[in-house]
Scaffold this active site. Structure first.
Site, PDB file in Angstrom:
ATOM      1  N   ASP A 174      48.531  30.571  32.576  1.00  0.00           N
ATOM      2  CA  ASP A 174      48.791  32.002  32.528  1.00  0.00           C
ATOM      3  C   ASP A 174      48.227  32.473  31.192  1.00  0.00           C
ATOM      4  O   ASP A 174      48.737  32.118  30.132  1.00  0.00           O
ATOM      5  CB  ASP A 174      50.296  32.260  32.611  1.00  0.00           C
ATOM      6  CG  ASP A 174      50.666  33.737  32.492  1.00  0.00           C
ATOM      7  OD1 ASP A 174      49.801  34.551  32.131  1.00  0.00           O
ATOM      8  OD2 ASP A 174      51.841  34.064  32.734  1.00  0.00           O
ATOM      9  N   VAL A 175      47.154  33.267  31.230  1.00  0.00           N
ATOM     10  CA  VAL A 175      46.452  33.609  29.987  1.00  0.00           C
ATOM     11  C   VAL A 175      47.271  34.499  29.067  1.00  0.00           C
ATOM     12  O   VAL A 175      46.903  34.695  27.901  1.00  0.00           O
ATOM     13  CB  VAL A 175      45.081  34.258  30.263  1.00  0.00           C
ATOM     14  CG1 VAL A 175      44.153  33.286  30.982  1.00  0.00           C
ATOM     15  CG2 VAL A 175      45.221  35.571  31.025  1.00  0.00           C
ATOM     16  N   ILE A 195      35.667  36.540  42.230  1.00  0.00           N
ATOM     17  CA  ILE A 195      34.430  36.462  41.456  1.00  0.00           C
ATOM     18  C   ILE A 195      34.448  35.276  40.501  1.00  0.00           C
ATOM     19  O   ILE A 195      33.410  34.681  40.209  1.00  0.00           O
ATOM     20  CB  ILE A 195      34.184  37.793  40.717  1.00  0.00           C
ATOM     21  CG1 ILE A 195      32.745  37.881  40.209  1.00  0.00           C
ATOM     22  CG2 ILE A 195      35.189  38.012  39.603  1.00  0.00           C
ATOM     23  CD1 ILE A 195      32.369  39.263  39.706  1.00  0.00           C
ATOM     24  N   TYR A 210      43.323  50.384  33.541  1.00  0.00           N
ATOM     25  CA  TYR A 210      42.279  49.374  33.741  1.00  0.00           C
ATOM     26  C   TYR A 210      41.034  49.714  32.926  1.00  0.00           C
ATOM     27  O   TYR A 210      40.463  48.857  32.250  1.00  0.00           O
ATOM     28  CB  TYR A 210      41.927  49.283  35.223  1.00  0.00           C
ATOM     29  CG  TYR A 210      40.841  48.264  35.514  1.00  0.00           C
ATOM     30  CD1 TYR A 210      41.133  46.908  35.515  1.00  0.00           C
ATOM     31  CD2 TYR A 210      39.534  48.663  35.767  1.00  0.00           C
ATOM     32  CE1 TYR A 210      40.143  45.969  35.767  1.00  0.00           C
ATOM     33  CE2 TYR A 210      38.540  47.740  36.017  1.00  0.00           C
ATOM     34  CZ  TYR A 210      38.848  46.392  36.021  1.00  0.00           C
ATOM     35  OH  TYR A 210      37.856  45.465  36.256  1.00  0.00           O
ATOM     36  N   ASN A 225      37.259  35.545  32.452  1.00  0.00           N
ATOM     37  CA  ASN A 225      37.219  36.305  33.702  1.00  0.00           C
ATOM     38  C   ASN A 225      38.603  36.734  34.188  1.00  0.00           C
ATOM     39  O   ASN A 225      38.714  37.710  34.934  1.00  0.00           O
ATOM     40  CB  ASN A 225      36.531  35.462  34.784  1.00  0.00           C
ATOM     41  CG  ASN A 225      36.662  36.078  36.159  1.00  0.00           C
ATOM     42  OD1 ASN A 225      36.048  37.086  36.453  1.00  0.00           O
ATOM     43  ND2 ASN A 225      37.497  35.471  37.003  1.00  0.00           N
TER      44      ASN A 225
END
Length: 259
Positions: free
Chosen positions: A68-69, A25, A163, A95
């Site tokens: 890598d966030v 996405i 999640y 995102n």
């Protein structure tokens, strides 16, 4: 993709950073923002080069950054690279997240390691990215932050507790941050997609097989949701069309839930 979204180009000369922008996405967001005229920083832990090439082949402008966030120094370097290359940051699409590889798991069977992994990417990563871009947006006295949450928060779906909790945190973060940065002309909103059959989700037969049919039956529009179904909402929140909208969560799920 051609460099048109079928209507007015709304993001000319804007600079957009899309985390997780190379696949699934996120790739759809990157392509659509470019089609709307934005210069796009495709930031991802996987190779962003194919998506960058695709945007450039269609006449757009893009820059790939490996990040890598969950690693704050890498996130801050990503923001510096965007400013050094394009001169500004107007839009951040948070995102990057973990969903596609997940397996339905009773909450008592979730390990601490798995819980921490989800929270690190889905929540801490959003926090780090916001911290990295807000100083630039404050200096500009303008900016749009779009955090990708999930409609699953409103459903409270079982077997994905970690999640669901992580995306609930994203919505809470969105509301609080909107209060803190509004005086600088920065809008902070969330988009909450339903169950999207992206290319990465399709690779997980448990998700694509077991969840798709019941979710479709719950919708007003009884079909699978694609990444393209969400990208227009992101463009709306990134553009002047939403100039007086902040702190909100826009659910895009085909009418599965009503708020």
């Amino acid at each position: 993709m051609t460099l048109t979204a079928g209507g007015p180009v709304r993001l000319t000369e804007r600079v957009a950073v899309v985390t997780g922008g190379a696949v699934g996405i996120g790739r759809a967001y990157s392509r659509r923002l470019a089609a709307e005229g934005a210069r796009v920083v495709v930031a991802d832990i996987v190779d962003p080069a194919p998506t960058v090439r695709e945007i450039e082949a269609a006449g757009g402008e893009a820059l790939g950054v490996s990040v890598d966030v969950t690693q704050e120094p890498m996130v801050r370097a990503m923001a510096r690279t965007a400013v050094d290359h394009f001169g500004r940051i107007d839009i951040l699409v948070n995102n990057a997240g973990i969903f596609a590889p997940l397996q339905p798991t009773p909450f008592e069977a979730l390990s601490e390691t798995e819980w921490d992994r989800i929270m690190a990417v889905n929540v801490k990563g959003v926090f780090f990215c916001c911290q990295a871009v807000v100083p630039t947006m404050k200096a500009q006295r303008s900016g749009r932050i779009i955090n990708v949450a999930s409609a699953i928060v409103m459903k409270g779906s079982p077997l994905f507790l970690h999640y669901v909790a992580s995306k609930g945190a994203v919505i809470a973060l969105t509301r609080a941050l909107a209060r803190e940065v509004g005086d600088y002309g920065i809008a902070v909103n969330a988009v909450a997609p339903g169950f999207v059959l992206s290319e990465t989700v399709r690779q997980n037969p448990t998700l694509a097989g077991a969840l798709s049919a019941p979710v479709v039956q719950s919708r007003c529009f009884r079909r699978d949701q694609t990444a393209e179904d969400v990208e227009g909402a992101v463009v709306y929140l990134a553009s002047a069309d939403s100039a007086f909208v902040t702190g909100q969560t826009l659910v895009v799920d085909g009418g599965s839930i009503f708020l």
